[in-house]
Design a protein around this motif. Structure first.
Motif, PDB file in Angstrom:
ATOM      1  N   VAL A   1       6.835   7.266  -0.227  1.00  0.00           N
ATOM      2  CA  VAL A   1       7.966   7.734  -1.036  1.00  0.00           C
ATOM      3  C   VAL A   1       8.486   9.070  -0.526  1.00  0.00           C
ATOM      4  N   GLY A   2       7.828   9.599   0.524  1.00  0.00           N
ATOM      5  CA  GLY A   2       8.339  10.861   1.054  1.00  0.00           C
ATOM      6  C   GLY A   2       7.317  11.569   1.918  1.00  0.00           C
ATOM      7  N   ASP A   3       7.794  12.457   2.782  1.00  0.00           N
ATOM      8  CA  ASP A   3       6.930  13.167   3.749  1.00  0.00           C
ATOM      9  C   ASP A   3       6.238  14.347   3.102  1.00  0.00           C
ATOM     10  N   TYR A   4       5.333  14.052   2.195  1.00  0.00           N
ATOM     11  CA  TYR A   4       4.480  15.063   1.560  1.00  0.00           C
ATOM     12  C   TYR A   4       3.223  14.332   1.118  1.00  0.00           C
ATOM     13  N   VAL A   5       2.148  15.079   0.823  1.00  0.00           N
ATOM     14  CA  VAL A   5       0.870  14.434   0.477  1.00  0.00           C
ATOM     15  C   VAL A   5       0.537  14.667  -0.983  1.00  0.00           C
ATOM     16  N   LEU A   6       0.277  13.595  -1.710  1.00  0.00           N
ATOM     17  CA  LEU A   6      -0.066  13.638  -3.131  1.00  0.00           C
ATOM     18  C   LEU A   6      -1.563  13.404  -3.294  1.00  0.00           C
ATOM     19  N   THR A   7      -2.052  13.521  -4.515  1.00  0.00           N
ATOM     20  CA  THR A   7      -3.488  13.323  -4.745  1.00  0.00           C
ATOM     21  C   THR A   7      -3.839  11.837  -4.816  1.00  0.00           C
ATOM     22  N   GLY A   8      -2.815  11.019  -5.095  1.00  0.00           N
ATOM     23  CA  GLY A   8      -3.100   9.589  -5.256  1.00  0.00           C
ATOM     24  C   GLY A   8      -1.823   8.774  -5.104  1.00  0.00           C
ATOM     25  N   GLY A   9      -1.966   7.486  -4.963  1.00  0.00           N
ATOM     26  CA  GLY A   9      -0.818   6.583  -4.791  1.00  0.00           C
ATOM     27  C   GLY A   9      -0.191   6.134  -6.093  1.00  0.00           C
ATOM     28  N   GLU A  10      -0.748   6.585  -7.232  1.00  0.00           N
ATOM     29  CA  GLU A  10      -0.240   6.121  -8.528  1.00  0.00           C
ATOM     30  C   GLU A  10       1.200   6.566  -8.769  1.00  0.00           C
ATOM     31  N   LEU A  11       1.477   7.853  -8.579  1.00  0.00           N
ATOM     32  CA  LEU A  11       2.850   8.322  -8.817  1.00  0.00           C
ATOM     33  C   LEU A  11       3.843   7.617  -7.885  1.00  0.00           C
ATOM     34  N   PRO A  12       3.532   7.479  -6.592  1.00  0.00           N
ATOM     35  CA  PRO A  12       4.444   6.699  -5.740  1.00  0.00           C
ATOM     36  C   PRO A  12       4.651   5.273  -6.251  1.00  0.00           C
ATOM     37  N   ALA A  13       3.585   4.637  -6.756  1.00  0.00           N
ATOM     38  CA  ALA A  13       3.724   3.274  -7.281  1.00  0.00           C
ATOM     39  C   ALA A  13       4.672   3.277  -8.476  1.00  0.00           C
TER      40      ALA A  13
ATOM     41  N   CYS B   1      -3.108   1.737  -4.842  1.00  0.00           N
ATOM     42  CA  CYS B   1      -2.925   3.186  -4.935  1.00  0.00           C
ATOM     43  C   CYS B   1      -4.159   3.880  -4.358  1.00  0.00           C
ATOM     44  N   GLY B   2      -3.962   4.516  -3.205  1.00  0.00           N
ATOM     45  CA  GLY B   2      -5.097   5.174  -2.545  1.00  0.00           C
ATOM     46  C   GLY B   2      -5.439   6.498  -3.211  1.00  0.00           C
ATOM     47  N   HIS B   3      -6.577   7.050  -2.811  1.00  0.00           N
ATOM     48  CA  HIS B   3      -6.991   8.388  -3.260  1.00  0.00           C
ATOM     49  C   HIS B   3      -7.800   9.006  -2.131  1.00  0.00           C
ATOM     50  N   TYR B   4      -8.207  10.267  -2.288  1.00  0.00           N
ATOM     51  CA  TYR B   4      -9.005  10.945  -1.234  1.00  0.00           C
ATOM     52  C   TYR B   4      -8.219  10.936   0.086  1.00  0.00           C
ATOM     53  N   LYS B   5      -8.862  10.754   1.199  1.00  0.00           N
ATOM     54  CA  LYS B   5      -8.166  10.779   2.489  1.00  0.00           C
ATOM     55  C   LYS B   5      -7.401   9.490   2.721  1.00  0.00           C
ATOM     56  N   GLY B   6      -7.708   8.460   1.914  1.00  0.00           N
ATOM     57  CA  GLY B   6      -7.065   7.160   2.096  1.00  0.00           C
ATOM     58  C   GLY B   6      -8.054   6.029   1.901  1.00  0.00           C
ATOM     59  N   ILE B   7      -7.618   4.809   2.243  1.00  0.00           N
ATOM     60  CA  ILE B   7      -8.470   3.634   2.024  1.00  0.00           C
ATOM     61  C   ILE B   7      -9.045   3.168   3.358  1.00  0.00           C
TER      62      ILE B   7
ATOM     63  N   LEU C   1       0.863  -1.183   0.000  1.00  0.00           N
ATOM     64  CA  LEU C   1       0.000   0.000   0.000  1.00  0.00           C
ATOM     65  C   LEU C   1       0.900   1.232   0.000  1.00  0.00           C
ATOM     66  N   LEU C   2       0.684   2.147  -0.935  1.00  0.00           N
ATOM     67  CA  LEU C   2       1.436   3.403  -0.964  1.00  0.00           C
ATOM     68  C   LEU C   2       0.683   4.446  -0.127  1.00  0.00           C
ATOM     69  N   SER C   3       1.328   4.951   0.903  1.00  0.00           N
ATOM     70  CA  SER C   3       0.678   5.994   1.724  1.00  0.00           C
ATOM     71  C   SER C   3       1.707   6.749   2.551  1.00  0.00           C
ATOM     72  N   PRO C   4       1.401   8.012   2.922  1.00  0.00           N
ATOM     73  CA  PRO C   4       2.348   8.801   3.724  1.00  0.00           C
ATOM     74  C   PRO C   4       2.592   8.178   5.092  1.00  0.00           C
ATOM     75  N   GLN C   5       1.721   7.246   5.495  1.00  0.00           N
ATOM     76  CA  GLN C   5       1.874   6.611   6.819  1.00  0.00           C
ATOM     77  C   GLN C   5       2.835   5.428   6.748  1.00  0.00           C
TER      78      GLN C   5
HETATM   79  C1  4FV Z   1       1.900   8.970  -0.703  1.00  0.00           C
HETATM   80  C2  4FV Z   1       3.216   9.278  -0.308  1.00  0.00           C
HETATM   81  C3  4FV Z   1       0.774   9.916  -0.750  1.00  0.00           C
HETATM   82  C4  4FV Z   1      -2.188  10.470   0.389  1.00  0.00           C
HETATM   83  C5  4FV Z   1      -3.618  10.765   0.193  1.00  0.00           C
HETATM   84  C6  4FV Z   1      -2.780   9.564  -1.723  1.00  0.00           C
HETATM   85  C7  4FV Z   1      -1.650  10.216  -0.979  1.00  0.00           C
HETATM   86  C8  4FV Z   1      -4.010  10.118  -1.110  1.00  0.00           C
HETATM   87  N1  4FV Z   1       1.857   7.681  -1.019  1.00  0.00           N
HETATM   88  N2  4FV Z   1       3.941   8.127  -0.423  1.00  0.00           N
HETATM   89  N3  4FV Z   1       3.714  10.450   0.100  1.00  0.00           N
HETATM   90  N4  4FV Z   1      -0.452   9.369  -0.955  1.00  0.00           N
HETATM   91  O1  4FV Z   1       0.948  11.117  -0.572  1.00  0.00           O
HETATM   92  O2  4FV Z   1       3.117   7.190  -0.849  1.00  0.00           O
HETATM   93  O3  4FV Z   1      -4.883   9.044  -0.791  1.00  0.00           O
END
Ligand code: 4FV
Length: 229
Positions: free
Chosen positions: A111-123, A90-96, A64-68
């Motif tokens: 992939v890093g301490d920042y928030v993206l719109t979706g998990g696709e780019l990290p994947a 690849c999550g979207h919105y607030k998460g899964i 699972l790709l996520s900032p957590q």
């Molecule tokens: C992320 C990251 C990331 C968070 C909210 C997708 C987004 C939305 N994933 N490394 N940084 N994900 O920002 O992996 O659901």
């Protein structure tokens, strides 16, 4: 990545979670229990997509790709070149929905301490970092050897023609043909850059006595005190 797929070194399949939604409007998100802003990805479409993939392509490592998640590293990239089947959620919105994480996810990666719109780019970042390390993917002209983080330190500066560009000359040492002195110069510049930009890496990099001597020189040159000082 294109060549790797042409050479069947890797197969990359993309699955639209909407195709697995049991909602007649193909909804994949819903309001969060407990209220608050934003939407959450529904568990059903993700679970159905995973079931379809696992039955079609067999078992795999579910990521699972996520900032957590745990920070993705070159070490992980190297380790995963040995995997047969990687599945990226690849999550979207607030998460899964948390229950997907509990039931299916083996590893959560950031992939890093920042928030993206979706998990696709990290994947895509993870896929690129892993696939380029698979033998035969990088041509011999492009080698992963010497990559930053390859030996736990940052890469040294690189120069190519012309010798003089905009009044800036290539360091003479690199034109000397003296391979040992070139190796030493590159190692010193790797350590200098690592000390300046990523001193945290030096705490865990496998440093030789030569490296420690070089670092002493660099600290003196740069006026960077040692931890003790
Ligand atoms: C992320 C990251 C990331 C968070 C909210 C997708 C987004 C939305 N994933 N490394 N940084 N994900 O920002 O992996 O659901």
């Amino acid at each position: 990545m294109g060549r790797a797929q042409e050479k069947n070194v890797v197969d990359i399949h993309v699955h639209d979670v909407r195709d697995y939604s049991d909602d007649r409007h193909r909804k994949v998100d819903d309001y969060p229990y407990g209220g608050g802003p934003g939407m959450v990805m529904r568990p059903q479409p993700i679970a159905a997509a995973l079931a379809a993939i696992l039955s079609a392509a067999g078992p795999g490592r579910v990521l699972l790709l996520s900032p957590q998640g745990t920070r993705f590293t070159q070490k992980m990239a190297k380790e995963w070149t040995g995997e047969d089947h990687l599945i990226f959620i690849c999550g979207h919105y607030k998460g899964i929905d948390e229950r997907i994480r509990e039931r299916y996810v083996q590893e959560e990666i950031s992939v890093g301490d920042y928030v993206l719109t979706g998990g696709e780019l990290p994947a895509l970042v993870v896929i690129d970092a892993v696939v380029r390390l698979i033998p035969g993917v990088l041509g011999d002209l492009e080698s992963a050897a010497g990559d930053s983080f390859h030996e736990g330190v940052l890469d040294h500066p690189h120069y190519t023609r012309p010798e003089e560009f905009d009044g800036m000359r290539v360091p003479d040492i690199l034109l000397s043909g003296h391979h040992e002195q070139i190796r030493l110069w590159r190692r010193r510049e790797s350590l200098r850059r690592t000390l300046q930009n990523r001193p945290d890496l030096l705490d865990r990099a496998p440093l030789s006595d030569e490296d420690r001597r070089l670092l002493e020189d660099i600290r003196t040159e740069e006026g960077i005190p040692t931890k003790e000082e």
